[in-house]
Design a protein around this motif. Structure first.
Motif, short mmCIF file in Angstrom:
data_model
loop_
_atom_site.label_atom_id
_atom_site.label_comp_id
_atom_site.label_asym_id
_atom_site.label_seq_id
_atom_site.Cartn_x
_atom_site.Cartn_y
_atom_site.Cartn_z
N ALA A 34 31.91 -10.16 -20.19
CA ALA A 34 31.26 -9.61 -21.38
C ALA A 34 31.95 -10.15 -22.63
CB ALA A 34 31.33 -8.09 -21.36
N GLY A 35 31.13 -10.59 -23.59
CA GLY A 35 31.66 -11.04 -24.86
C GLY A 35 32.27 -12.42 -24.85
N ALA A 36 32.14 -13.16 -23.76
CA ALA A 36 32.72 -14.50 -23.70
C ALA A 36 32.17 -15.36 -24.83
CB ALA A 36 32.41 -15.15 -22.35
N SER A 37 33.03 -16.19 -25.42
CA SER A 37 32.61 -17.11 -26.48
C SER A 37 33.04 -18.51 -26.10
CB SER A 37 33.20 -16.69 -27.83
OG SER A 37 34.63 -16.68 -27.77
N ILE A 57 15.52 -11.80 -27.37
CA ILE A 57 16.58 -12.32 -26.52
C ILE A 57 17.42 -11.12 -26.09
CG2 ILE A 57 16.63 -14.56 -27.67
CD1 ILE A 57 19.17 -13.65 -29.13
N HIS A 58 18.40 -11.33 -25.25
CA HIS A 58 19.26 -10.23 -24.85
C HIS A 58 20.31 -9.94 -25.92
CE1 HIS A 58 17.74 -11.70 -20.92
NE2 HIS A 58 17.63 -10.40 -20.71
N LYS A 59 20.67 -8.70 -26.04
CA LYS A 59 21.73 -8.32 -26.96
C LYS A 59 23.05 -8.96 -26.52
CE LYS A 59 19.62 -3.83 -28.05
NZ LYS A 59 19.74 -2.36 -27.93
N ALA A 60 23.86 -9.31 -27.49
CA ALA A 60 25.14 -9.91 -27.19
C ALA A 60 26.17 -8.84 -26.80
CB ALA A 60 25.65 -10.69 -28.40
N ASN A 61 27.16 -9.26 -26.02
CA ASN A 61 28.35 -8.45 -25.72
C ASN A 61 28.04 -7.15 -24.97
OD1 ASN A 61 29.80 -10.41 -27.26
ND2 ASN A 61 29.26 -9.30 -29.14
#
Length: 332
Positions: free
Chosen positions: A82-85, A54-58
Motif C-alpha cells: 500500500a502506498g508504494a511509489s 480510477i482506483h483511489k491511491a494508497n
C-alpha cells in the motif's frame, strides 16, 4: 378507514416484512451477493473525460468486487504494498504496463500475488537477472477498449514503460459497458441507479437481497449488444478502431506493445479478429485456448463469479512471461 381494513393492511405489511426478511436470509445463505459487494474504491480521473474513474491511491486492505482484498500504490494501481511509489526508471529496469478490465485487475482473486500481472513480474525475475522487471496493473472493472487507449495516453507516461499490453475480452468492444461512479466512489450502472440515488443508499448496499433483485431487473431491461456473439459470427466491431489507436500511440512513443486475447469460459472464439490483427500487422498474443486446460469449476473464481480464478491467472502470467522473455530488446 375501518378497523377491519386497517388490520388487513397491517397483516399484509407484516407478511411482506417477514417475506423480505426470509428472502434476505436465503440470499445470504446462498452467497450470491458477496462477490458484488465492495468498498468505495474508485475516484474520478481529472485529466480527461475518456477515463471516468480510477482506483483511489494508497488503499490498505480494501474490499474490491469478487471477494478481493486489495492495496493500491501512490498511482492508484493494485499493488502488493500500500502506498508504494516509484522514481525514475533505472537503466537496468524493465517496466511493463498492463492495461485491461476486471480480468487484468483481478476481480475474484483474493491475493494480489496471484494476479497474472504479478505472476509475470515474479516469473521473469526468477528466470533471469539481466534486468529487474516491474509490472504495473492499470486494469479497472468494466473498462472498454476506449478507456484502455486513454489509459495508455494519459496514465502510463508516469511510469515510463518499456512494454505496454492491452489485455482484452470480447466484451471490451462494447463501449457502453463502462458505468459512472458516485461521489463516494461506488459504481452506478443503469440497473442499480435506484440503489445509489436513494437517501438510504448506504443501508441498501448492505442488504444482500438488493443485489439479487438488481440481477432480476437486468433481465427485464433492454439487453446490450452481444459483442461476443457478433465476433463469433465473423463480424469485426466498430470499436476495433481503438486497437489501431493503441498500436499507433505506442509506436509514436517508441514503445513495444502487444494485444493479448484473454481466455474466457462459456464464450465462443474470437472469430476473424486474429486474422484481422495479422492483416493489420498488429502484434498480438492469443491466449484464448488456455481455457481448455480448465474445467468450468476450476476456471471460475467462485460459484457466482465468472472471472478467472487464481489458477487461471497463474497460467496467463506464465504464458505472457514466455512471450515477453523472447521479445527482441527484452534484456538488451
Amino acid at each position: 378507514m375501518t378497523r377491519q381494513l386497517l388490520r388487513r393492511l397491517l397483516g399484509a405489511a407484516a407478511i411482506l416484512l417477514i417475506t423480505l426478511i426470509l428472502l434476505e436470509v436465503a440470499v445470504r445463505i446462498w452467497g450470491y451477493a458477496q462477490p458484488h459487494m465492495c468498498d468505495p474504491i474508485y475516484r474520478p480521473y481529472d485529466r480527461t473525460a475518456d477515463i471516468p474513474y480510477i482506483h483511489k491511491a494508497n488503499l490498505t486492505g480494501a474490499r474490491a468486487r469478487g471477494l478481493a482484498v486489495i492495496n493500491t500504490d501512490s498511482l492508484g494501481l493494485r499493488a502488493k504494498i500500500a502506498g508504494a511509489s516509484y522514481g525514475a526508471k533505472q537503466p537496468n529496469e524493465y517496466r511493463i504496463a498492463l492495461i485491461g478490465d476486471s480480468y487484468t485487475f483481478g476481480e475474484g482473486v483474493a491475493r494480489t500475488e496471484d494476479t497474472y500481472d504479478q505472476v509475470v513480474e515474479d516469473t521473469l525475475n526468477r528466470r533471469q537477472q539481466a534486468v529487474a522487471v516491474k509490472t504495473f496493473n492499470f486494469g479497472a472493472s468494466a473498462y472498454s477498449v476506449k478507456e484502455m487507449v486513454a489509459t495508455l495516453r494519459y496514465r502510463t507516461p508516469d511510469i515510463q514503460p518499456d512494454l505496454v499490453v492491452m489485455a482484452i475480452i470480447t466484451s471490451d468492444f462494447n463501449l457502453a459497458r463502462t458505468p459512472r461512479i458516485d461521489e463516494e466512489g461506488y459504481f452506478v450502472d443503469r440497473n442499480s441507479s435506484f440503489l445509489h440515488d436513494s437517501p438510504v443508499r448506504d443501508v441498501f448496499r448492505n442488504i444482500h437481497l438488493t443485489y439479487a433483485l438488481r440481477r432480476i431487473a437486468s433481465g427485464w431491461s433492454s439487453p446490450s449488444p452481444d459483442i461476443g456473439e457478433m465476433i463469433s459470427r465473423g463480424d469485426i466491431p466498430e470499436a476495433y478502431e481503438y486497437v489501431h489507436q493503441f498500436k499507433k500511440l505506442a509506436e509514436e512513443r517508441g514503445l513495444s506493445y502487444v494485444i493479448v486475447l484473454l481466455p474466457r469460459m462459456r464464450t465462443k472464439d474470437w472469430g476473424r479478429v486474429p486474422d484481422q490483427l495479422t492483416r493489420d500487422r498488429i502484434a498480438y498474443l492469443d491466449l484464448s485456448s488456455l481455457k481448455s486446460e480448465f474445467t468450468e469449476e476450476q476456471y471460475r473464481a467462485s460459484r457466482f463469479d465468472p472471472h478467472p480464478s487464481a489458477a487461471v491467472h497463474h497460467r496467463i502470467g506464465e504464458a505472457l512471461a514466455d512471450y515477453v522473455q523472447h521479445q527482441p530488446g527484452f534484456t538488451q
